[in-house]
Design a protein around this motif. Structure first.
Motif, PDB file in Angstrom:
ATOM      1  N   THR A  21      86.160  86.167  -6.038  1.00  0.00           N
ATOM      2  CA  THR A  21      85.497  85.358  -5.056  1.00  0.00           C
ATOM      3  C   THR A  21      84.599  86.060  -3.892  1.00  0.00           C
ATOM      4  O   THR A  21      85.057  87.440  -3.761  1.00  0.00           O
ATOM      5  N   ALA A  22      83.854  85.532  -3.250  1.00  0.00           N
ATOM      6  CA  ALA A  22      82.993  86.008  -1.931  1.00  0.00           C
ATOM      7  C   ALA A  22      82.671  84.811  -1.160  1.00  0.00           C
ATOM      8  O   ALA A  22      82.244  83.839  -1.889  1.00  0.00           O
ATOM      9  N   PHE A  23      82.994  85.034   0.059  1.00  0.00           N
ATOM     10  CA  PHE A  23      82.642  83.923   1.035  1.00  0.00           C
ATOM     11  C   PHE A  23      81.827  84.724   2.307  1.00  0.00           C
ATOM     12  O   PHE A  23      81.911  85.915   2.350  1.00  0.00           O
ATOM     13  N   GLY A  24      81.126  83.901   2.728  1.00  0.00           N
ATOM     14  CA  GLY A  24      80.061  84.393   3.994  1.00  0.00           C
ATOM     15  C   GLY A  24      80.470  83.902   5.201  1.00  0.00           C
ATOM     16  O   GLY A  24      80.645  82.547   5.453  1.00  0.00           O
ATOM     17  N   LEU A  25      80.198  84.322   6.347  1.00  0.00           N
ATOM     18  CA  LEU A  25      80.172  83.842   7.547  1.00  0.00           C
ATOM     19  C   LEU A  25      78.629  84.075   8.147  1.00  0.00           C
ATOM     20  O   LEU A  25      78.405  85.584   8.395  1.00  0.00           O
ATOM     21  N   VAL A  26      78.333  82.923   8.415  1.00  0.00           N
ATOM     22  CA  VAL A  26      76.876  83.134   9.252  1.00  0.00           C
ATOM     23  C   VAL A  26      77.025  82.464  10.641  1.00  0.00           C
ATOM     24  O   VAL A  26      77.674  81.261  10.648  1.00  0.00           O
ATOM     25  N   ILE A  27      76.621  83.086  11.520  1.00  0.00           N
ATOM     26  CA  ILE A  27      76.731  82.597  13.072  1.00  0.00           C
ATOM     27  C   ILE A  27      75.420  82.244  13.469  1.00  0.00           C
ATOM     28  O   ILE A  27      74.549  83.214  13.345  1.00  0.00           O
ATOM     29  N   HIS A  28      75.175  81.213  14.156  1.00  0.00           N
ATOM     30  CA  HIS A  28      73.912  80.788  14.989  1.00  0.00           C
ATOM     31  C   HIS A  28      74.291  79.991  16.010  1.00  0.00           C
ATOM     32  O   HIS A  28      74.927  79.170  16.010  1.00  0.00           O
ATOM     33  N   ASP A  29      73.748  80.436  17.226  1.00  0.00           N
ATOM     34  CA  ASP A  29      73.970  79.598  18.386  1.00  0.00           C
ATOM     35  C   ASP A  29      75.502  79.814  18.906  1.00  0.00           C
ATOM     36  O   ASP A  29      75.943  78.631  19.224  1.00  0.00           O
ATOM     37  N   GLY A  30      76.159  80.872  18.445  1.00  0.00           N
ATOM     38  CA  GLY A  30      77.550  80.853  18.659  1.00  0.00           C
ATOM     39  C   GLY A  30      78.471  80.022  17.853  1.00  0.00           C
ATOM     40  O   GLY A  30      79.998  79.881  17.906  1.00  0.00           O
ATOM     41  N   LYS A  31      77.967  79.213  16.732  1.00  0.00           N
ATOM     42  CA  LYS A  31      78.618  78.608  15.993  1.00  0.00           C
ATOM     43  C   LYS A  31      78.823  79.194  14.459  1.00  0.00           C
ATOM     44  O   LYS A  31      77.798  79.763  14.039  1.00  0.00           O
ATOM     45  N   LEU A  32      79.682  78.935  13.565  1.00  0.00           N
ATOM     46  CA  LEU A  32      79.713  79.156  12.515  1.00  0.00           C
ATOM     47  C   LEU A  32      79.702  78.317  11.334  1.00  0.00           C
ATOM     48  O   LEU A  32      80.083  77.218  11.496  1.00  0.00           O
ATOM     49  N   ALA A  33      78.796  78.806  10.276  1.00  0.00           N
ATOM     50  CA  ALA A  33      78.531  77.711   9.313  1.00  0.00           C
ATOM     51  C   ALA A  33      79.631  77.792   8.459  1.00  0.00           C
ATOM     52  O   ALA A  33      80.141  78.545   7.966  1.00  0.00           O
ATOM     53  N   CYS A  34      79.975  76.282   8.271  1.00  0.00           N
ATOM     54  CA  CYS A  34      80.993  76.084   7.265  1.00  0.00           C
ATOM     55  C   CYS A  34      80.390  74.843   6.457  1.00  0.00           C
ATOM     56  O   CYS A  34      79.724  74.170   6.740  1.00  0.00           O
ATOM     57  N   VAL A  35      81.397  74.422   5.498  1.00  0.00           N
ATOM     58  CA  VAL A  35      80.954  73.163   4.606  1.00  0.00           C
ATOM     59  C   VAL A  35      82.359  72.206   4.540  1.00  0.00           C
ATOM     60  O   VAL A  35      83.268  72.810   4.555  1.00  0.00           O
ATOM     61  N   ARG A  36      81.784  71.083   4.807  1.00  0.00           N
ATOM     62  CA  ARG A  36      82.988  69.962   4.831  1.00  0.00           C
ATOM     63  C   ARG A  36      82.799  69.615   3.386  1.00  0.00           C
ATOM     64  O   ARG A  36      81.681  69.036   2.948  1.00  0.00           O
ATOM     65  N   VAL A  37      83.815  69.680   2.660  1.00  0.00           N
ATOM     66  CA  VAL A  37      83.936  69.186   1.210  1.00  0.00           C
ATOM     67  C   VAL A  37      84.711  67.703   1.245  1.00  0.00           C
ATOM     68  O   VAL A  37      85.689  67.531   1.610  1.00  0.00           O
ATOM     69  N   ASP A  38      83.770  66.666   0.897  1.00  0.00           N
ATOM     70  CA  ASP A  38      84.023  65.465   0.916  1.00  0.00           C
ATOM     71  C   ASP A  38      85.053  65.167  -0.380  1.00  0.00           C
ATOM     72  O   ASP A  38      84.526  64.969  -1.713  1.00  0.00           O
ATOM     73  N   ARG A  39      86.376  64.877   0.061  1.00  0.00           N
ATOM     74  CA  ARG A  39      87.521  64.350  -0.776  1.00  0.00           C
ATOM     75  C   ARG A  39      88.004  63.071  -0.357  1.00  0.00           C
ATOM     76  O   ARG A  39      89.215  62.871  -0.434  1.00  0.00           O
ATOM     77  N   GLY A  40      87.123  62.148   0.177  1.00  0.00           N
ATOM     78  CA  GLY A  40      87.621  60.918   0.916  1.00  0.00           C
ATOM     79  C   GLY A  40      88.881  61.488   1.913  1.00  0.00           C
ATOM     80  O   GLY A  40      88.382  62.245   2.858  1.00  0.00           O
ATOM     81  N   GLU A  41      89.995  60.982   1.821  1.00  0.00           N
ATOM     82  CA  GLU A  41      91.003  61.232   2.856  1.00  0.00           C
ATOM     83  C   GLU A  41      91.459  62.705   2.828  1.00  0.00           C
ATOM     84  O   GLU A  41      92.246  63.212   3.708  1.00  0.00           O
TER      85      GLU A  41
END
Length: 150
Positions: A21-41
């Protein structure tokens, strides 16, 4: 390269398939790009990234996964960490994700280019990301980045 720092716990009697695997960190205006994965609750937050396909390099995987999950085009710049994480995919498959964490730069953002409908780009403060990220390996990579940029 030395062995990966291992996070999570392998369940006895369960074969956790090793997955590059490989994952990335992108920072913009002091915040980190993340993904919210929708699995309901059972929704969760991850760093953008995932499996290295075929003969891809980690850099190619980070770029492809960012585009698929967020619509963001990125350029990986530096590999800052290497770790492994035992976990079970949403379908129950036991895996041991093993690979690099990359600092990447955002080149462009086109939400129409995103193909994973259940993934949403969210920008989190690093402290919030540390608390919210599903995998300990992801939080550790954020910590590595924070300590290098303190």
């Amino acid at each position: 390269m030395s062995a990966a720092l291992q996070f999570g716990t392998a369940r006895p009697g369960i074969d956790h398939r090793l997955r590059a695997t490989a994952f990335g960190l992108v920072i913009h205006d002091g915040k980190l790009a993340c993904v919210r994965v929708d699995r309901g609750e059972g929704s969760y937050f991850d760093l953008p990234g995932g499996a290295v396909d075929g003969n891809e390099t980690e850099e190619q995987a980070v770029a492809r996964e960012f585009l698929e999950e967020t619509g963001m085009t990125v350029r990986p710049l530096a590999r800052i960490a290497h770790a492994a994480q035992y976990f079970h995919k949403s379908d129950g498959e036991p895996l041991n994700n093993t690979g690099g964490f990359w600092i990447a730069e955002q080149l462009s953002l086109d939400p129409a280019a995103k193909v994973e409908a259940d993934h949403e780009l969210v920008w989190l403060a690093p402290s919030e990301a540390l608390a919210q990220l599903r995998h300990e390996a992801h939080a550790w990579a954020v910590t590595v980045w924070l300590r290098r940029n303190a």
